[in-house]
Design a protein around this motif. Structure first.
Motif, PDB file in Angstrom:
ATOM      1  N   LEU A   1      16.053 -13.836  -9.953  1.00  0.00           N
ATOM      2  CA  LEU A   1      16.170 -12.437 -10.347  1.00  0.00           C
ATOM      3  C   LEU A   1      14.952 -11.646  -9.883  1.00  0.00           C
ATOM      4  O   LEU A   1      15.080 -10.560  -9.297  1.00  0.00           O
ATOM      5  N   LEU A   2      13.769 -12.186 -10.122  1.00  0.00           N
ATOM      6  CA  LEU A   2      12.549 -11.507  -9.686  1.00  0.00           C
ATOM      7  C   LEU A   2      12.477 -11.423  -8.169  1.00  0.00           C
ATOM      8  O   LEU A   2      12.017 -10.421  -7.610  1.00  0.00           O
ATOM      9  N   ARG A   3      12.957 -12.462  -7.488  1.00  0.00           N
ATOM     10  CA  ARG A   3      12.948 -12.455  -6.023  1.00  0.00           C
ATOM     11  C   ARG A   3      13.864 -11.347  -5.478  1.00  0.00           C
ATOM     12  O   ARG A   3      13.531 -10.673  -4.501  1.00  0.00           O
ATOM     13  N   ILE A   4      14.999 -11.155  -6.133  1.00  0.00           N
ATOM     14  CA  ILE A   4      15.909 -10.071  -5.733  1.00  0.00           C
ATOM     15  C   ILE A   4      15.233  -8.719  -5.926  1.00  0.00           C
ATOM     16  O   ILE A   4      15.289  -7.842  -5.052  1.00  0.00           O
ATOM     17  N   LEU A   5      14.592  -8.524  -7.072  1.00  0.00           N
ATOM     18  CA  LEU A   5      13.923  -7.261  -7.355  1.00  0.00           C
ATOM     19  C   LEU A   5      12.781  -7.001  -6.375  1.00  0.00           C
ATOM     20  O   LEU A   5      12.588  -5.868  -5.918  1.00  0.00           O
ATOM     21  N   GLU A   6      12.035  -8.038  -6.038  1.00  0.00           N
ATOM     22  CA  GLU A   6      10.915  -7.890  -5.112  1.00  0.00           C
ATOM     23  C   GLU A   6      11.381  -7.553  -3.703  1.00  0.00           C
ATOM     24  O   GLU A   6      10.654  -6.921  -2.936  1.00  0.00           O
ATOM     25  N   SER A   7      12.589  -7.978  -3.341  1.00  0.00           N
ATOM     26  CA  SER A   7      13.066  -7.769  -1.974  1.00  0.00           C
ATOM     27  C   SER A   7      13.641  -6.379  -1.740  1.00  0.00           C
ATOM     28  O   SER A   7      14.026  -6.044  -0.618  1.00  0.00           O
ATOM     29  N   ARG A   8      13.726  -5.554  -2.787  1.00  0.00           N
ATOM     30  CA  ARG A   8      14.181  -4.169  -2.610  1.00  0.00           C
ATOM     31  C   ARG A   8      13.230  -3.428  -1.669  1.00  0.00           C
ATOM     32  O   ARG A   8      12.017  -3.613  -1.719  1.00  0.00           O
ATOM     33  N   LEU A   9      13.785  -2.563  -0.830  1.00  0.00           N
ATOM     34  CA  LEU A   9      12.968  -1.853   0.152  1.00  0.00           C
ATOM     35  C   LEU A   9      11.917  -0.974  -0.502  1.00  0.00           C
ATOM     36  O   LEU A   9      10.771  -0.919  -0.037  1.00  0.00           O
ATOM     37  N   ASP A  10      12.264  -0.284  -1.600  1.00  0.00           N
ATOM     38  CA  ASP A  10      11.264   0.569  -2.245  1.00  0.00           C
ATOM     39  C   ASP A  10      10.095  -0.253  -2.781  1.00  0.00           C
ATOM     40  O   ASP A  10       8.933   0.169  -2.705  1.00  0.00           O
ATOM     41  N   ASN A  11      10.375  -1.454  -3.279  1.00  0.00           N
ATOM     42  CA  ASN A  11       9.299  -2.315  -3.760  1.00  0.00           C
ATOM     43  C   ASN A  11       8.427  -2.803  -2.605  1.00  0.00           C
ATOM     44  O   ASN A  11       7.204  -2.883  -2.733  1.00  0.00           O
ATOM     45  N   VAL A  12       9.036  -3.131  -1.474  1.00  0.00           N
ATOM     46  CA  VAL A  12       8.287  -3.598  -0.299  1.00  0.00           C
ATOM     47  C   VAL A  12       7.337  -2.504   0.184  1.00  0.00           C
ATOM     48  O   VAL A  12       6.158  -2.775   0.486  1.00  0.00           O
ATOM     49  N   VAL A  13       7.817  -1.268   0.234  1.00  0.00           N
ATOM     50  CA  VAL A  13       6.968  -0.144   0.660  1.00  0.00           C
ATOM     51  C   VAL A  13       5.797   0.033  -0.300  1.00  0.00           C
ATOM     52  O   VAL A  13       4.649   0.245   0.117  1.00  0.00           O
ATOM     53  N   PHE A  14       6.069  -0.096  -1.594  1.00  0.00           N
ATOM     54  CA  PHE A  14       5.005   0.019  -2.596  1.00  0.00           C
ATOM     55  C   PHE A  14       4.011  -1.133  -2.493  1.00  0.00           C
ATOM     56  O   PHE A  14       2.791  -0.920  -2.478  1.00  0.00           O
ATOM     57  N   ARG A  15       4.518  -2.352  -2.416  1.00  0.00           N
ATOM     58  CA  ARG A  15       3.650  -3.533  -2.347  1.00  0.00           C
ATOM     59  C   ARG A  15       2.742  -3.502  -1.119  1.00  0.00           C
ATOM     60  O   ARG A  15       1.604  -3.983  -1.157  1.00  0.00           O
ATOM     61  N   ALA A  16       3.248  -2.938  -0.027  1.00  0.00           N
ATOM     62  CA  ALA A  16       2.461  -2.893   1.212  1.00  0.00           C
ATOM     63  C   ALA A  16       1.387  -1.814   1.188  1.00  0.00           C
ATOM     64  O   ALA A  16       0.536  -1.750   2.083  1.00  0.00           O
ATOM     65  N   GLY A  17       1.419  -0.949   0.174  1.00  0.00           N
ATOM     66  CA  GLY A  17       0.407   0.092   0.061  1.00  0.00           C
ATOM     67  C   GLY A  17       0.754   1.379   0.783  1.00  0.00           C
ATOM     68  O   GLY A  17      -0.099   2.246   0.962  1.00  0.00           O
ATOM     69  N   PHE A  18       2.021   1.531   1.195  1.00  0.00           N
ATOM     70  CA  PHE A  18       2.434   2.747   1.882  1.00  0.00           C
ATOM     71  C   PHE A  18       2.861   3.837   0.903  1.00  0.00           C
ATOM     72  O   PHE A  18       3.202   4.946   1.316  1.00  0.00           O
ATOM     73  N   ALA A  19       2.872   3.538  -0.382  1.00  0.00           N
ATOM     74  CA  ALA A  19       3.180   4.511  -1.431  1.00  0.00           C
ATOM     75  C   ALA A  19       2.378   4.124  -2.664  1.00  0.00           C
ATOM     76  O   ALA A  19       2.099   2.935  -2.888  1.00  0.00           O
ATOM     77  N   LYS A  20       2.004   5.097  -3.474  1.00  0.00           N
ATOM     78  CA  LYS A  20       1.153   4.838  -4.626  1.00  0.00           C
ATOM     79  C   LYS A  20       1.919   4.331  -5.846  1.00  0.00           C
ATOM     80  O   LYS A  20       1.332   3.835  -6.798  1.00  0.00           O
ATOM     81  N   SER A  21       3.228   4.488  -5.847  1.00  0.00           N
ATOM     82  CA  SER A  21       4.060   4.004  -6.943  1.00  0.00           C
ATOM     83  C   SER A  21       5.444   3.687  -6.400  1.00  0.00           C
ATOM     84  O   SER A  21       5.803   4.097  -5.288  1.00  0.00           O
ATOM     85  N   ARG A  22       6.231   2.954  -7.180  1.00  0.00           N
ATOM     86  CA  ARG A  22       7.596   2.663  -6.739  1.00  0.00           C
ATOM     87  C   ARG A  22       8.450   3.925  -6.713  1.00  0.00           C
ATOM     88  O   ARG A  22       9.342   4.045  -5.888  1.00  0.00           O
ATOM     89  N   ASP A  23       8.179   4.861  -7.621  1.00  0.00           N
ATOM     90  CA  ASP A  23       8.914   6.130  -7.609  1.00  0.00           C
ATOM     91  C   ASP A  23       8.660   6.882  -6.303  1.00  0.00           C
ATOM     92  O   ASP A  23       9.577   7.434  -5.690  1.00  0.00           O
TER      93      ASP A  23
END
Length: 208
Positions: A92-114
Motif C-alpha cells: 500500500l505504501l509502495r503504491i502511494l509512493e509511486s504516485r507522480l505528485d509524490n515523486v515530484v515532491f520527494r525529488a525536491g521539485f515542489a515544496k509540498s505534495r499539494d
C-alpha cells in the motif's frame, strides 16, 4: 474532482504530528502545531478513550492526509495492495509512493505534495517523453520524469534549481536539477519510506 479545501494545518493538529503539508511553514516557528499541539475543535484538549478501532482509524487518516488521497481512492489502493504477493501494508505504501505528485515532491521539485499536485495538473511534467497531467499517475522502475522544456524557466522550477541539495531525495530516486529531470531507479522498499505511519493498523482496519 472532489478534494479537501480546508486548512492543511488543521489536519496536522488532528493527527497530533506534522504531516508536512505546507512546505517550509511546517519547519518554521509559524507552524500552528508548535503553539497548539492538540487537536482542533471544542474538545481538542480532552483525552478520548484510545480504543483499538480509534488507533486504526487514526493511522488510516494519517496516511490519507499525508498523501492527499480521498477515501474511495485510498480504499481502491488497499484492494490492489491486498491482491499483491507481498505484505499488504508495505505494498500500500509502495503504491502511494509511486504516485507522480509524490515523486515530484520527494525529488525536491515542489515544496509540498499539494504544490506538486498542482504543477502536475497544469501539465508541466513528462514521463518517458510524454506529457502527463494526472497526479495519481503511477511511475515504475526505470521511468524518467522531467519538466517540459516550455516550463523550466517558471518560478517554481527556478527556485527548485537554486535550492537543489537542501533536501535529500530518497535512494530510489535520482533528481538531476540542472536538467530538471528525475530518474526512477526502482520502487521503494518499506525501510526507505520515511512516512510515519503504522501500516499494519490500516490493514487490520480494512480486514474487519
Amino acid at each position: 474532482m472532489a478534494r479537501y479545501a480546508g486548512p492543511d494545518c488543521r489536519r496536522c493538529r488532528r493527527e497530533k504530528m506534522k504531516l508536512f503539508l505546507k512546505g517550509s511553514k511546517c519547519e518554521s516557528a509559524k507552524c500552528p502545531l508548535e503553539s497548539r499541539p492538540f487537536p482542533p475543535g471544542q474538545h481538542g484538549r480532552g483525552r478520548p478513550k484510545e480504543t483499538e478501532y480509534l488507533l486504526q482509524m487514526r493511522e488510516k487518516q494519517k496516511a490519507k492526509r499525508t498523501y492527499g488521497v480521498l477515501e474511495k481512492q485510498f480504499r481502491n489502493y488497499y484492494e490492489e495492495a491486498n491482491k499483491r504477493s507481498g505484505k499488504t501494508g508495505e505494498e500500500l505504501l509502495r503504491i502511494l509512493e509511486s504516485r507522480l505528485d509524490n515523486v515530484v515532491f520527494r525529488a525536491g521539485f515542489a515544496k509540498s505534495r499539494d504544490m506538486a499536485r498542482q504543477l502536475v495538473t497544469h501539465g508541466h511534467f513528462m514521463v518517458n517523453g510524454r506529457k502527463v497531467n494526472i497526479p495519481s499517475f503511477r511511475v515504475t522502475a526505470k521511468d524518467i520524469v522531467e519538466v517540459r522544456p516550455k516550463s523550466v524557466e517558471m518560478t517554481p522550477f527556478v527556485v527548485a534549481r537554486a535550492e537543489a541539495g537542501e533536501k535529500t531525495a530518497p535512494a530510489w530516486l535520482e533528481p538531476i536539477p540542472s536538467k530538471m529531470k528525475i530518474l526512477v531507479h526502482s520502487l521503494p522498499a518499506r525501510q526507505v519510506i520515511d512516512t510515519q505511519v503504522q501500516e499494519q493498523l490500516i490493514v487490520e482496519l480494512y480486514s474487519k
